[in-house]
Design an enzyme around this catalytic site. Sequence first.
Site, PDB file in Angstrom:
ATOM      1  CG  ASN A  58      -5.434 -10.111  -3.111  1.00 25.10           C
ATOM      2  OD1 ASN A  58      -4.727 -11.114  -3.084  1.00 25.10           O
ATOM      3  ND2 ASN A  58      -5.149  -9.048  -3.864  1.00 25.10           N
ATOM      4  CD1 TRP A  59      -5.669 -13.566   2.913  1.00 28.77           C
ATOM      5  CD2 TRP A  59      -4.882 -15.664   2.865  1.00 28.77           C
ATOM      6  NE1 TRP A  59      -6.383 -14.303   3.820  1.00 28.77           N
ATOM      7  CE2 TRP A  59      -5.919 -15.593   3.814  1.00 28.77           C
ATOM      8  CE3 TRP A  59      -4.240 -16.885   2.659  1.00 28.77           C
ATOM      9  CZ2 TRP A  59      -6.325 -16.697   4.563  1.00 28.77           C
ATOM     10  CZ3 TRP A  59      -4.640 -17.994   3.394  1.00 28.77           C
ATOM     11  CH2 TRP A  59      -5.668 -17.899   4.340  1.00 28.77           C
ATOM     12  CG  HIS A  95      -4.372  -6.903  -7.506  1.00 31.61           C
ATOM     13  ND1 HIS A  95      -3.345  -6.057  -7.162  1.00 31.61           N
ATOM     14  CD2 HIS A  95      -5.281  -6.825  -6.497  1.00 31.61           C
ATOM     15  CE1 HIS A  95      -3.622  -5.496  -6.000  1.00 31.61           C
ATOM     16  NE2 HIS A  95      -4.794  -5.939  -5.574  1.00 31.61           N
ATOM     17  CD  GLU A 148      -0.670  -5.375  -4.828  1.00 28.18           C
ATOM     18  OE1 GLU A 148      -0.730  -6.605  -4.657  1.00 28.18           O
ATOM     19  OE2 GLU A 148      -1.128  -4.546  -4.009  1.00 28.18           O
ATOM     20  CD  GLU A 206      -8.451  -4.020  -5.289  1.00 34.90           C
ATOM     21  OE1 GLU A 206      -8.804  -4.476  -4.203  1.00 34.90           O
ATOM     22  OE2 GLU A 206      -7.353  -4.295  -5.816  1.00 34.90           O
ATOM     23  CB  SER A 265      -7.459   1.449   2.916  1.00 41.32           C
ATOM     24  OG  SER A 265      -6.105   1.561   2.488  1.00 41.32           O
ATOM     25  N   GLY A 318      -4.870  -6.211   3.364  1.00 45.01           N
ATOM     26  CA  GLY A 318      -4.320  -6.274   4.728  1.00 45.01           C
ATOM     27  C   GLY A 318      -5.299  -6.759   5.782  1.00 45.01           C
TER      28      GLY A 318
END
Length: 251
Positions: A10-11, A95, A97, A167, A213, A235
């Site tokens: 996931n960029w 997601h 976010e 997540e 992570s 990341g």
Amino acid sequence: MSRTPIIAGNWKMFKTVSEAVTFFNGVKGQAEVEGVESVICAPFTALPALVEAAKGTSIKIGAQNVHFEDNGAFTGEISGVMLKDLDVDYVIIGHSERRAYFAESDEIVNKKVHAAFKHDLAPIVCVGEKLEEREAGQTKEVCKVQTEAAFKGIDAEQAKQVVIAYEPIWAIGTGKSSTAEDANEVIAYIRSLVASLYDGSVADAVRIQYGGSVKPANVREYMGQSDIDGALVGGASLETDSYIQLVQGAK
Ligand code: 13P
């Protein structure tokens, strides 16, 4: 039943079109491992170039969001019709976010899952608890509410194609990953929820990823667990070497 492991990058809001293509050319071949599904979820702007670059490879391309309507006066939004027209395979839905910064409710997430199936896009549905919810012992309850809402009105054949990404929000981008055992316990619980919503065969087919992570150094630990079928990686999916190692580590 053996489920095909799935690593999805996931960029988020990273990479221009040229950066995306350079990345893709740097990973193709090496990030194609038999028996592992590899998916790159890029910003909308990079999707056409990535779909083109991915032709003839086994790497799948995904979006990070979709609107639930096909078209209309929704300034700034992108629909399932548009994504399918690009030949995108996957779409991330719900997601944390998007839930936190763009007010996506469980109801909206569910509408988006329906929109994905309407346009033959495979949804990667994200669920997971906040730190305070974890500390209050509410992890399973939060995952239950989010999972049940996401699957509302989805039939068993569709449900088998959903990828769930567990997540825990406190583990995203923090370097604090959930232990593999803890993640596996929650993921096994989510699988049991799917069994209670449908049946054992659906629960056996659904792939559930861990996200938060994940990096080359820990991916094998997660993949070694009974119920973890892959990872949704932020990341560590942005660098070619690291992405290649993640896909290779999922075998
Ligand atoms: P990190 O891998 O950067 O923690 O991000 C996880 C994530 O949010 C993937 O969707």
